[in-house]
Design a protein around this motif. Structure first.
Motif, PDB file in Angstrom:
ATOM      1  N   ASN A 280       0.848  -1.190   0.000  1.00  0.00           N
ATOM      2  CA  ASN A 280       0.000   0.000   0.000  1.00  0.00           C
ATOM      3  C   ASN A 280       0.882   1.237   0.000  1.00  0.00           C
ATOM      4  N   LYS A 281       0.464   2.238  -0.775  1.00  0.00           N
ATOM      5  CA  LYS A 281       1.133   3.530  -0.758  1.00  0.00           C
ATOM      6  C   LYS A 281       0.074   4.612  -0.633  1.00  0.00           C
ATOM      7  N   THR A 282       0.130   5.355   0.478  1.00  0.00           N
ATOM      8  CA  THR A 282      -0.820   6.427   0.741  1.00  0.00           C
ATOM      9  C   THR A 282      -0.064   7.730   0.927  1.00  0.00           C
ATOM     10  N   TYR A 283      -0.377   8.720   0.094  1.00  0.00           N
ATOM     11  CA  TYR A 283       0.220  10.045   0.254  1.00  0.00           C
ATOM     12  C   TYR A 283      -0.619  10.907   1.189  1.00  0.00           C
ATOM     13  N   ASN A 284      -1.919  10.852   1.020  1.00  0.00           N
ATOM     14  CA  ASN A 284      -2.873  11.497   1.923  1.00  0.00           C
ATOM     15  C   ASN A 284      -4.200  10.777   1.718  1.00  0.00           C
ATOM     16  N   PRO A 285      -5.210  11.025   2.563  1.00  0.00           N
ATOM     17  CA  PRO A 285      -6.454  10.259   2.449  1.00  0.00           C
ATOM     18  C   PRO A 285      -7.094  10.285   1.072  1.00  0.00           C
ATOM     19  N   LYS A 286      -6.811  11.315   0.267  1.00  0.00           N
ATOM     20  CA  LYS A 286      -7.419  11.412  -1.052  1.00  0.00           C
ATOM     21  C   LYS A 286      -6.526  10.893  -2.167  1.00  0.00           C
ATOM     22  N   VAL A 287      -5.242  10.614  -1.867  1.00  0.00           N
ATOM     23  CA  VAL A 287      -4.309  10.129  -2.890  1.00  0.00           C
ATOM     24  C   VAL A 287      -3.715   8.813  -2.405  1.00  0.00           C
ATOM     25  N   VAL A 288      -4.294   7.706  -2.905  1.00  0.00           N
ATOM     26  CA  VAL A 288      -3.837   6.361  -2.532  1.00  0.00           C
ATOM     27  C   VAL A 288      -3.617   5.586  -3.835  1.00  0.00           C
ATOM     28  N   PRO A 289      -2.461   5.770  -4.490  1.00  0.00           N
ATOM     29  CA  PRO A 289      -2.254   5.132  -5.792  1.00  0.00           C
ATOM     30  C   PRO A 289      -2.183   3.617  -5.734  1.00  0.00           C
ATOM     31  N   VAL A 290      -1.703   3.054  -4.618  1.00  0.00           N
ATOM     32  CA  VAL A 290      -1.631   1.601  -4.456  1.00  0.00           C
ATOM     33  C   VAL A 290      -2.360   1.242  -3.173  1.00  0.00           C
ATOM     34  N   LYS A 291      -3.472   0.512  -3.303  1.00  0.00           N
ATOM     35  CA  LYS A 291      -4.313   0.235  -2.137  1.00  0.00           C
ATOM     36  C   LYS A 291      -3.967  -1.088  -1.472  1.00  0.00           C
ATOM     37  N   ASP A 292      -3.875  -2.162  -2.242  1.00  0.00           N
ATOM     38  CA  ASP A 292      -3.555  -3.474  -1.661  1.00  0.00           C
ATOM     39  C   ASP A 292      -3.167  -4.411  -2.796  1.00  0.00           C
ATOM     40  N   ILE A 293      -1.877  -4.619  -2.967  1.00  0.00           N
ATOM     41  CA  ILE A 293      -1.394  -5.433  -4.077  1.00  0.00           C
ATOM     42  C   ILE A 293      -0.478  -6.530  -3.542  1.00  0.00           C
ATOM     43  N   SER A 294      -0.799  -7.767  -3.900  1.00  0.00           N
ATOM     44  CA  SER A 294       0.025  -8.924  -3.561  1.00  0.00           C
ATOM     45  C   SER A 294       0.262  -9.737  -4.829  1.00  0.00           C
ATOM     46  N   LEU A 295       1.510 -10.087  -5.086  1.00  0.00           N
ATOM     47  CA  LEU A 295       1.841 -10.926  -6.235  1.00  0.00           C
ATOM     48  C   LEU A 295       3.246 -11.488  -6.062  1.00  0.00           C
ATOM     49  N   THR A 296       3.535 -12.521  -6.842  1.00  0.00           N
ATOM     50  CA  THR A 296       4.845 -13.176  -6.817  1.00  0.00           C
ATOM     51  C   THR A 296       5.361 -13.286  -8.240  1.00  0.00           C
ATOM     52  N   VAL A 297       6.649 -12.982  -8.426  1.00  0.00           N
ATOM     53  CA  VAL A 297       7.311 -13.151  -9.716  1.00  0.00           C
ATOM     54  C   VAL A 297       8.439 -14.160  -9.509  1.00  0.00           C
ATOM     55  N   ASP A 298       8.303 -15.337 -10.095  1.00  0.00           N
ATOM     56  CA  ASP A 298       9.293 -16.394  -9.937  1.00  0.00           C
ATOM     57  C   ASP A 298      10.460 -16.201 -10.902  1.00  0.00           C
ATOM     58  N   ASN A 299      11.521 -16.997 -10.692  1.00  0.00           N
ATOM     59  CA  ASN A 299      12.612 -17.042 -11.653  1.00  0.00           C
ATOM     60  C   ASN A 299      12.057 -17.417 -13.022  1.00  0.00           C
ATOM     61  N   ASP A 300      12.631 -16.861 -14.060  1.00  0.00           N
ATOM     62  CA  ASP A 300      12.230 -17.109 -15.451  1.00  0.00           C
ATOM     63  C   ASP A 300      10.910 -16.430 -15.818  1.00  0.00           C
ATOM     64  N   GLU A 301      10.301 -15.656 -14.914  1.00  0.00           N
ATOM     65  CA  GLU A 301       9.024 -15.016 -15.231  1.00  0.00           C
ATOM     66  C   GLU A 301       9.238 -13.559 -15.618  1.00  0.00           C
ATOM     67  N   PHE A 302       8.505 -13.157 -16.626  1.00  0.00           N
ATOM     68  CA  PHE A 302       8.481 -11.770 -17.087  1.00  0.00           C
ATOM     69  C   PHE A 302       7.081 -11.257 -16.792  1.00  0.00           C
ATOM     70  N   LEU A 303       6.964 -10.446 -15.742  1.00  0.00           N
ATOM     71  CA  LEU A 303       5.670  -9.916 -15.330  1.00  0.00           C
ATOM     72  C   LEU A 303       5.516  -8.492 -15.831  1.00  0.00           C
ATOM     73  N   THR A 304       4.407  -8.223 -16.492  1.00  0.00           N
ATOM     74  CA  THR A 304       4.100  -6.859 -16.907  1.00  0.00           C
ATOM     75  C   THR A 304       2.992  -6.290 -16.030  1.00  0.00           C
ATOM     76  N   LEU A 305       3.239  -5.099 -15.483  1.00  0.00           N
ATOM     77  CA  LEU A 305       2.208  -4.335 -14.798  1.00  0.00           C
ATOM     78  C   LEU A 305       1.538  -3.454 -15.840  1.00  0.00           C
ATOM     79  N   LEU A 306       0.316  -3.775 -16.164  1.00  0.00           N
ATOM     80  CA  LEU A 306      -0.415  -3.117 -17.241  1.00  0.00           C
ATOM     81  C   LEU A 306      -1.604  -2.369 -16.658  1.00  0.00           C
ATOM     82  N   GLY A 307      -1.888  -1.212 -17.215  1.00  0.00           N
ATOM     83  CA  GLY A 307      -3.072  -0.489 -16.785  1.00  0.00           C
ATOM     84  C   GLY A 307      -3.055   0.943 -17.270  1.00  0.00           C
ATOM     85  N   PRO A 308      -4.168   1.656 -17.086  1.00  0.00           N
ATOM     86  CA  PRO A 308      -4.265   3.046 -17.532  1.00  0.00           C
ATOM     87  C   PRO A 308      -3.444   3.968 -16.635  1.00  0.00           C
ATOM     88  N   SER A 309      -3.266   5.199 -17.068  1.00  0.00           N
ATOM     89  CA  SER A 309      -2.564   6.187 -16.245  1.00  0.00           C
ATOM     90  C   SER A 309      -3.267   6.341 -14.902  1.00  0.00           C
TER      91      SER A 309
END
Length: 366
Positions: A10-39
């Motif tokens: 989670n990343k919170t700058y202030n109560p109105k700006v929370v760009p990352v709310k709750d993210i869990s993931l694993t990237v194993d060896n040999d994996e190429f993970l892309t984080l995709l999404g809008p601005s």
């Protein structure tokens, strides 16, 4: 070898700006993970937290068995490729490649060995004495990738590295990156808003929106089995047809035509039908699921026409269905009969947006 783990980040700058709310993931060896999404979806903030350039408000980042959540960037053995290349303009290619190793006081013989190895991989041999201002954008990007590769890092991070290149060069460098990082055998995290890059480069895609992971899957499953309406609408070009339809009994009403619902516990009052334009076809004898409408827009995409068909209905009014059709016919102004193959239809809940039936349940691989 080390895998990358993010737990409840989670990343919170202030109560109105929370760009990352709750993210869990694993990237194993040999994996190429892309984080995709809008601005604004949080993907660049996640990358910066992995790199140690941002401090998480909550959560944990592990590389292998080591918790690096609060370690300095310099202590994480992570290599990063930036959108802006980040090359020293006064240094030659060789000096740019070697600079990070010199700062880490790597022995000169080892520096020469690593630089020569990376130059061979990236085809930079003839450019070693040039400075960035004497090279093309694609060459500069290869040098930027080389600066990361000489590190022998535990994790590689790439922040939209192709966005400054023109379309043809982007396609060529994209193919180079896929081969280069496939040979590294370490986790790679790549940030982009370009779905083509995500689908062609990745072994896994994490599609982000509003600070959450909407779906984490291999590219084919993201495309063929979207978890919700956001994923279905974001991935795919032309965009999937997403039609909110009323239900009568066990059928959805598309105009005046009935489309049988999937096997649900109860029939909802409304449902969202999704089908990709490439799966909508001209009806043939024997097709069971047919609709009829009039063409009102034809867009030439080169290999196909993207044809917009208006389907009229007494309850629903006019509904537009788009289909990719052959270019051997002029479809403008035509009344045409289309078929919607049941195995290619996606169904979504109107309220939650979640997929009601995943396609593997219908016997379709993905």
């Amino acid at each position: 070898m080390a895998k990358l783990e993010l737990k409840n980040l989670n990343k919170t700058y202030n109560p109105k700006v929370v760009p990352v709310k709750d993210i869990s993931l694993t990237v194993d060896n040999d994996e190429f993970l892309t984080l995709l999404g809008p601005s604004g979806c949080g993907k660049s903030t996640v990358l910066r937290m992995i790199a140690g350039l941002e401090e998480p408000t909550r959560g944990q980042i592990k590389i292998g068995d080591v918790d690096v959540t609060h370690k300095r960037a310099a202590d994480r053995n992570i290599a990063m490729v930036f959108q802006s290349y980040a090359l020293y303009p006064h240094m030659t290619v060789y000096e740019n490649l070697a600079s990070g190793l010199k700062l880490r006081k790597v022995p000169s013989t080892e520096i020469k060995r690593r630089v020569a190895e990376v130059a061979e991989i990236l085809g930079l041999g003839e450019l070693m004495n040039r400075k960035p201002g004497q090279m093309s954008g694609g060459q500069r990007q290869r040098v930027a990738v080389g600066r990361a590769l000489v590190r022998n890092a535990d994790v590689y991070l790439l922040d939209e590295p192709l966005s400054n290149l023109d379309a043809l060069l982007r396609e060529r460098v994209r193919a180079d990156l896929k081969q280069i990082f496939a040979a590294q055998k370490v986790p790679v995290v790549y940030v982009t808003h370009d779905q083509t890059e995500a689908m062609t480069l990745s072994t896994k895609v994490a599609l982000l929106n509003d600070g959450y992971v909407q779906q984490l899957d291999p590219p084919a499953r993201i495309y063929n089995n979207p978890a919700n309406l956001f994923v279905a609408g974001f991935v795919g070009s032309p965009q999937m047809n997403l039609l909110t339809l009323p239900c009568q009994g066990r059928n959805a009403m598309l105009g005046n035509f009935q489309v049988p619902l999937p096997d649900l516990p109860t029939a909802p009052p409304q449902i969202v039908l999704g089908i990709r334009p490439e799966n909508v076809r001209i009806a043939q004898p024997g097709d069971t699921q047919k609709i009829r409408g009039r063409v009102y827009l034809v867009e030439n995409l080169g290999m196909h026409y993207l044809v917009s068909v208006r389907v009229e209905g007494s309850q629903t009014g006019a509904i537009t269905v788009r289909a990719l059709l052959p270019i051997d016919q002029n479809w403008s102004g035509e009344d045409i009969t289309l078929t919607l193959p049941p195995e290619d239809i996606h169904w979504f809940d109107v309220q939650s947006g979640d997929a009601l039936v995943r396609r593997q349940m219908l016997g379709v691989r993905g």
